[in-house]
Design a protein around this motif. Structure first.
Motif, PDB file in Angstrom:
ATOM      1  N   TYR A 254       0.857  -1.193  -0.008  1.00  0.00           N
ATOM      2  CA  TYR A 254       0.145  -0.046  -0.042  1.00  0.00           C
ATOM      3  C   TYR A 254       0.868   1.240  -0.123  1.00  0.00           C
ATOM      4  N   PRO A 255       0.310   2.306  -0.700  1.00  0.00           N
ATOM      5  CA  PRO A 255       1.098   3.717  -0.598  1.00  0.00           C
ATOM      6  C   PRO A 255       0.637   4.031   1.032  1.00  0.00           C
ATOM      7  N   ALA A 256       1.593   4.227   1.778  1.00  0.00           N
ATOM      8  CA  ALA A 256       1.521   4.478   3.201  1.00  0.00           C
ATOM      9  C   ALA A 256       0.123   5.609   3.328  1.00  0.00           C
ATOM     10  N   GLY A 257       0.023   6.431   2.723  1.00  0.00           N
ATOM     11  CA  GLY A 257      -0.767   7.464   2.825  1.00  0.00           C
ATOM     12  C   GLY A 257      -2.556   6.857   2.626  1.00  0.00           C
ATOM     13  N   GLU A 258      -2.532   5.665   2.279  1.00  0.00           N
ATOM     14  CA  GLU A 258      -3.774   5.030   2.073  1.00  0.00           C
ATOM     15  C   GLU A 258      -4.347   4.109   3.224  1.00  0.00           C
ATOM     16  N   LEU A 259      -3.343   3.768   4.340  1.00  0.00           N
ATOM     17  CA  LEU A 259      -3.477   2.975   5.223  1.00  0.00           C
ATOM     18  C   LEU A 259      -5.028   3.301   5.974  1.00  0.00           C
ATOM     19  N   LYS A 260      -4.950   4.403   6.314  1.00  0.00           N
ATOM     20  CA  LYS A 260      -6.500   4.872   7.074  1.00  0.00           C
ATOM     21  C   LYS A 260      -7.571   4.667   6.268  1.00  0.00           C
ATOM     22  N   HIS A 261      -7.513   4.521   4.994  1.00  0.00           N
ATOM     23  CA  HIS A 261      -8.598   4.337   4.185  1.00  0.00           C
ATOM     24  C   HIS A 261      -9.062   2.974   3.926  1.00  0.00           C
ATOM     25  N   GLY A 262      -8.542   1.995   4.587  1.00  0.00           N
ATOM     26  CA  GLY A 262      -8.874   0.615   4.917  1.00  0.00           C
ATOM     27  C   GLY A 262      -8.121  -0.389   5.645  1.00  0.00           C
ATOM     28  N   PRO A 263      -6.775  -0.456   4.940  1.00  0.00           N
ATOM     29  CA  PRO A 263      -6.001  -1.488   5.353  1.00  0.00           C
ATOM     30  C   PRO A 263      -5.656  -1.578   6.818  1.00  0.00           C
ATOM     31  N   LEU A 264      -5.751  -0.270   7.568  1.00  0.00           N
ATOM     32  CA  LEU A 264      -5.409  -0.308   8.937  1.00  0.00           C
ATOM     33  C   LEU A 264      -6.197  -1.471   9.898  1.00  0.00           C
ATOM     34  N   ALA A 265      -7.344  -1.573   9.290  1.00  0.00           N
ATOM     35  CA  ALA A 265      -8.338  -2.539   9.982  1.00  0.00           C
ATOM     36  C   ALA A 265      -7.712  -3.895   9.844  1.00  0.00           C
ATOM     37  N   LEU A 266      -6.774  -4.287   9.229  1.00  0.00           N
ATOM     38  CA  LEU A 266      -6.006  -5.565   9.001  1.00  0.00           C
ATOM     39  C   LEU A 266      -5.000  -5.688  10.142  1.00  0.00           C
ATOM     40  N   VAL A 267      -4.462  -4.403  10.679  1.00  0.00           N
ATOM     41  CA  VAL A 267      -3.253  -4.571  11.423  1.00  0.00           C
ATOM     42  C   VAL A 267      -3.464  -5.030  12.772  1.00  0.00           C
ATOM     43  N   ASP A 268      -2.635  -6.087  13.041  1.00  0.00           N
ATOM     44  CA  ASP A 268      -2.672  -6.392  14.515  1.00  0.00           C
ATOM     45  C   ASP A 268      -1.281  -7.253  14.685  1.00  0.00           C
ATOM     46  N   ASN A 269      -0.968  -7.735  15.962  1.00  0.00           N
ATOM     47  CA  ASN A 269       0.321  -8.253  16.211  1.00  0.00           C
ATOM     48  C   ASN A 269       0.731  -9.292  15.320  1.00  0.00           C
ATOM     49  N   ASP A 270      -0.050 -10.094  14.489  1.00  0.00           N
ATOM     50  CA  ASP A 270       0.187 -11.042  13.739  1.00  0.00           C
ATOM     51  C   ASP A 270       0.511 -10.922  12.492  1.00  0.00           C
ATOM     52  N   MET A 271       0.342  -9.454  12.021  1.00  0.00           N
ATOM     53  CA  MET A 271       0.854  -9.304  10.661  1.00  0.00           C
ATOM     54  C   MET A 271       1.811  -8.066  10.579  1.00  0.00           C
ATOM     55  N   PRO A 272       3.140  -8.697  10.335  1.00  0.00           N
ATOM     56  CA  PRO A 272       4.234  -7.931   9.972  1.00  0.00           C
ATOM     57  C   PRO A 272       4.067  -6.780   9.016  1.00  0.00           C
ATOM     58  N   VAL A 273       4.548  -5.538   9.460  1.00  0.00           N
ATOM     59  CA  VAL A 273       4.411  -4.511   8.359  1.00  0.00           C
ATOM     60  C   VAL A 273       5.758  -4.103   8.016  1.00  0.00           C
TER      61      VAL A 273
END
Ligand code: M6R
Length: 365
Positions: A254-273
């Protein structure tokens, strides 16, 4: 032969300083790009082009995506990039005086060839960037630039990509010169930066052991996110593709600026970024994107300019990268992501050079 390396992919990753040097050899004259390196008609075509349409697949498409940023920012020419398998089957409108630029390691990719054949008659001309001088693509293009990466055996493309990027930067510089949009001074400066690449890449390869050490943290994961901004966004896409191809771990860029438009919902400690963070105009914005990830317990692996002040702390691993000029940064930041995917694949015990379901050259659609 693998020359003492365990896999062709690793050998080809390590060949990059020399391969990039070969792409540059004979293409520079008096500190500037030799425009005729692109063929005798290049000077005229590059002066006339009002628009660039890049067509390619896979890794070569990612190289084209980086070049889109460069064409517009450095040469001031509008540029679109599209995967060939989409372009060939849709009704397309080409702006007047469009130069087609195809990119292919093999020069035999069916979709890229078909897209070229479909569009050629409507374009100003067609230029290809290719690693195989005897290929169909080279034969069917008006102008060809051979990358001289040397044979690439691993299915996962590595040195083909970084040499394509060097070739594309030379093309951007030649275009800017012929359009009168690029000063001789800036051209010389960027050419000089390109000349430092072999040494820079050698320096980055020295991160290998540090990357190998953390690779096992990815071994049990099912999903990974890659972040970049600007011309580093396609670098993140390429990092994600490498990980998918050879370790079979789902990865998205993802282009980092898009994070809050959706993919941030996926983030937890089980998904390395994984993030690439050169020091440029966007670094502060990227850092705040990384904070957004940390605030959701995301675990970060950041390849950051050592002067960018990205500090390691709980949940943030930082790999110090050399300070590099913005123009060549995508080439430099690609290498640690190649190494990461390589080591994760080795830990998972997959067939690194021959990943399941994939062929080196996709000659059928
Ligand atoms: O030979 P090409 O560059 O035209 O190939 C295009 C893609 O098939 C290729 O880049 C593919 O995505 C690689 N396996 C990526 O590592």
């Amino acid at each position: 032969s693998k020359g003492g390396y365990k896999h062709y992919m690793l050998k080809e990753i390590y060949e990059q300083p020399a391969a990039v040097q070969r792409t540059l050899n004979g293409r520079i004259s008096d500190g500037r790009v030799a425009v005729d390196a692109f063929g005798p008609q290049a000077a005229e075509l590059l002066a006339k082009a009002r628009h660039i349409q890049i067509l390619a697949c896979g890794t070569s498409y990612h190289a084209g995506y980086v070049a889109k940023y460069w064409f517009e920012a450095i040469a001031g020419v509008s540029c679109h990039v599209e995967v060939a398998s989409e372009f060939r089957y849709r009704t397309t409108v080409l702006p007047a005086d469009t130069l087609i630029v195809t990119i292919s390691q093999s020069g035999e990719t069916a979709d890229t060839l078909a897209a070229l054949r479909e569009v050629k008659a409507r374009a100003l001309g067609a230029l290809c960037i290719c690693n195989v001088p005897t290929s169909t693509l080279v034969r069917e293009s008006d102008l060809a630039f051979i990358t001289h990466a040397g044979p690439e055996i691993g299915v996962a493309s590595t040195k083909a990509f970084t040499t394509q990027l060097v070739a594309l930067m030379l093309l951007v510089l030649a275009t800017g010169r012929r359009q009168g949009t690029l000063s001789a001074e800036r051209e010389r400066d960027i050419v000089q930066q390109l000349g430092t690449l072999p040494a820079l890449l050698d320096g980055v390869l020295a991160l290998d052991k540090d990357i190998e050490r953390i690779a096992e943290e990815f071994g049990e994961k099912h999903h990974t996110l890659f972040l970049g901004r600007g011309a580093q966004y396609p670098v993140a896409m390429e990092g994600a593709l490498k990980l998918k191809e050879i370790s079979y771990i789902h990865a998205e860029a993802y282009p980092a600026g898009e994070l809050k438009h959706g993919p941030l919902a996926l983030v937890d400690n089980d998904m390395p970024v994984v993030a690439v963070a050169p020091k440029n105009d966007l670094i502060d914005k990227l850092k705040s994107n990384l904070q957004e990830v940390r605030a959701r317990a995301g675990v970060l692996y950041v390849f950051a300019d050592h002067a960018a002040d990205v500090r390691p702390e709980a949940g943030i691993k930082v790999f110090p990268m050399p300070s590099v000029a913005d123009e060549v940064a995508p080439i430099v930041y690609t290498v640690p992501l190649q190494l990461l995917s390589y080591h994760v694949a080795v830990i998972k015990g997959t067939d690194v050079d021959q990943p399941r379901n994939l062929a080196k050259s996709v000659t059928v659609e």
